[in-house]
Design a protein around this motif. Structure first.
Motif, mmCIF file in Angstrom:
data_model
loop_
_atom_site.group_PDB
_atom_site.id
_atom_site.type_symbol
_atom_site.label_atom_id
_atom_site.label_comp_id
_atom_site.label_asym_id
_atom_site.label_seq_id
_atom_site.Cartn_x
_atom_site.Cartn_y
_atom_site.Cartn_z
ATOM 1 N N ARG A 1 -6.823 1.585 1.478
ATOM 2 C CA ARG A 1 -6.390 1.073 2.790
ATOM 3 C C ARG A 1 -5.342 1.978 3.416
ATOM 4 O O ARG A 1 -5.364 2.241 4.627
ATOM 5 N N GLN B 1 -7.606 -0.640 -4.107
ATOM 6 C CA GLN B 1 -7.855 -1.083 -2.739
ATOM 7 C C GLN B 1 -6.677 -0.763 -1.831
ATOM 8 O O GLN B 1 -6.857 -0.368 -0.668
ATOM 9 N N ARG B 2 -5.461 -0.932 -2.343
ATOM 10 C CA ARG B 2 -4.262 -0.637 -1.542
ATOM 11 C C ARG B 2 -4.205 0.845 -1.173
ATOM 12 O O ARG B 2 -3.857 1.200 -0.043
ATOM 13 N N THR C 1 -6.896 -4.002 -7.503
ATOM 14 C CA THR C 1 -6.012 -4.304 -6.374
ATOM 15 C C THR C 1 -5.261 -3.056 -5.938
ATOM 16 O O THR C 1 -5.128 -2.774 -4.740
ATOM 17 N N SER D 1 0.829 -1.211 0.000
ATOM 18 C CA SER D 1 0.000 0.000 0.000
ATOM 19 C C SER D 1 0.859 1.254 0.000
ATOM 20 O O SER D 1 0.505 2.271 -0.605
#
Length: 413
Positions: free
Chosen positions: A156, A152-153, A149, A122
Motif C-alpha cells: 500500500r 500488505q502495508r 499484514t 505502512s
C-alpha cells in the motif's frame, strides 16, 4: 570473496538502494536493480577483484541493468524510450562520489517513507523494510502482527508513493516540523533493530546503530530541535555500551554484569551534553526522557550505585506522556530494583494479562527473572521456556537455555 560480498551487502546495500531510488525514480525498479548489481558482483569480483569503490560499482551496475531490463521487457515504443532517456539523463558519474548527495539519499528515503499521505502503520513497515533491510517476517515479529499484514502495508505504501507522485526528497525547512515525529520514530526503530537485533546470530548490528546515529546527526544539522537532540543523546548513550554487551564468543552480557571500563566514554560525554541541551530547551519529549534514563546508568560507576528511584520517576513521566506496554515493562523492571522482585512480578503479570505483550519474549524473560530471584524455580523454568519459544536471536536463545539449565540443575539438587 563470498563472505566479503555478504559483508558489503549487510553494510552498504541500504545506501546503494537509496541512491538507486533517486537515480531510477521507482522503489520496485531500484530493489530489482540492487539484487542484479550484487549478483553481478558475485560473478565479476572473484574474477576481476574488488573495485576500489564498491559502492560506486554497485550503483552503476544496478542502474545499467535496470535500463537493460526495460529494453528486454518492453517494445521500444515512445514511452519506453522516454523512461530510458530519463534514466540516462538524470545521471552524472560524479554523483556516485558525492558524499553529501549519498548521505542525503538516506534522509530522502526516510522522509519519503514518512510522507503524511502514507498511513502510519505502512510508514513504519516500509521504513524497516527499505532502510533496515528486514524481511517481512522480521518486521511482523517486531510489531507482533501477522506477516501478510506487513506485506500488505508495504504494498500500500509503495502504491501510494507511485499514485500520488510523492517526491523523493527532503522537504523544505518549513515542512520539516510536521514530519519530525515520524522521522524520529523511524530512526529510533532503525537503532533499536541494530542495538538488539530481532533475529540472527548477532546481538548487535553495528551497521544499523551507526547509520541511525549518523542520520540523527544529519537531522540535527537540518533542524535543531530539542526532540532531535534528545534522540541523538539516547542513541549515543545506548550505543556507548555496545562493546561490553557481548562475550568474545558472542554471548550476551546483561547490564549489571558489564565491564564498564569497556563503555565508550566519549559517546557518554557527548550523549550527556546533548541531553543537557535538550533538557534546557523547551518541553521535554519522550526521547529526552529515555535519554535521561540511559544517563542514570551512564553516570553510575557500578550497578549498585544506579539511582533506580529516579529511573522509576522518569518512567512515570514517560508513561504519562506516551502510554506504551514496552515502557510499562521497563518500568516494572526498575520498580523491582527498588521494591523487590515480588512487586515486579505483580506488574509484569498484569501487563501479560492485558495481552499486548503476550508474544513478546522479553516480557516472559523478565517474569522468569523475578521468579528466579524469588526462588520459585519450576515456575521460573516455565517462564524462561515461554521466552525461548518466542525468541529469534541466537545469543538471547543461548542465554535463556543457560538459565533453564542452571535452574534445572538447582531443582534436581
Amino acid at each position: 570473496m563470498e563472505r566479503l560480498i555478504e559483508d558489503i551487502y549487510r553494510t552498504q546495500s541500504r545506501r546503494v538502494l537509496a541512491t538507486l531510488i533517486r537515480l531510477l525514480g521507482d522503489f520496485d525498479r531500484a530493489e530489482e536493480a540492487l539484487h542484479d548489481a550484487f549478483a553481478a558482483a558475485a560473478r565479476a569480483w572473484p574474477r576481476d577483484g574488488v573495485p576500489a569503490n564498491p559502492f560506486g560499482w554497485l550503483v552503476s551496475a544496478g542502474r545499467f541493468r535496470a535500463i537493460d531490463h526495460i529494453r528486454r521487457r518492453s517494445r521500444f515504443d515512445m514511452s519506453v524510450k522516454d523512461i530510458e532517456e530519463s534514466l540516462y539523463g538524470s545521471f552524472d558519474e560524479t554523483e556516485i562520489g558525492d558524499v553529501e548527495l549519498i548521505e542525503d539519499d538516506m534522509l530522502r528515503l526516510i522522509f519519503t517513507c514518512c510522507h503524511p499521505a502514507i498511513p502510519a502503520d505502512s510508514q513504519m513497515a516500509m521504513a524497516l523494510r527499505e532502510i533496515c533491510g528486514l524481511t517481512t517476517e522480521e518486521i511482523a515479529h517486531a510489531f507482533l502482527v501477522p506477516a501478510p499484514t506487513v506485506a500488505q502495508r508495504i504494498v500500500r505504501a509503495k502504491n501510494k508513493i507511485r499514485s500520488a507522485k510523492i517526491p523523493y526528497e527532503v522537504p523544505a525547512r518549513d515542512e520539516l516540523p510536521e514530519r519530525l515525529d515520524r522521522v524520529l520514530h523511524v530512526i529510533y526503530l532503525v537503532f533499536n533493530e541494530g542495538y538488539s537485533a530481532s533475529s540472527g546470530d548477532e546481538i548487535v548490528r553495528a551497521d544499523l546503530t551507526s547509520e541511525a546515529i549518523r542520520l540523527a546527526r544529519l537531522l540535527a544539522g537540518l533542524l535543531p530541535h530539542p526532540d532531535v537532540s534528545g534522540l541523538l543523546a539516547l542513541l549515543l548513550l545506548q550505543d556507548s555500551r555496545r562493546a561490553a554487551r557481548r562475550r568474545p564468543g558472542g554471548g550476551l552480557i546483561l547490564l549489571a554484569n558489564q565491564d564498564r571500563s569497556l563503555w565508550d566514554h566519549e559517546k557518554v560525554r557527548e550523549g550527556l551534553g546533548r541531553l543537557d541541551g535538550a533538557m534546557r530547551n523547551g518541553e521535554v519529549g519522550i526521547y529526552t526522557l529515555q535519554a535521561a534514563i540511559a544517563a542514570e546508568h551512564a553516570r553510575a560507576e557500578a550497578p549498585e550505585k544506579t539511582d533506580w528511584r529516579r529511573i522509576v520517576g522518569y518512567y512515570d513521566l514517560l508513561l504519562s506522556a506516551h502510554s506504551s506496554p514496552i515502557a510499562e515493562l521497563n518500568r516494572a523492571v526498575a520498580v523491582a530494583m527498588v521494591e523487590g522482585p515480588e512487586k515486579g512480578l505483580q506488574l509484569v503479570d498484569a501487563i501479560l494479562q492485558a495481552g499486548e505483550l503476550e508474544n513478546y519474549h522479553l516480557a516472559h524473560s523478565a517474569r522468569a527473572d523475578f521468579l528466579r530471584r524469588l526462588g520459585r524455580k519450576e515456575a521460573a523454568i516455565a517462564a524462561y521456556e515461554a521466552a525461548l519459544r518466542l525468541c529469534q536471536q541466537a545469543p538471547e536463545q543461548a542465554f535463556l537455555r543457560n538459565r533453564i539449565s542452571e535452574l534445572s540443575g538447582a531443582a534436581e539438587r
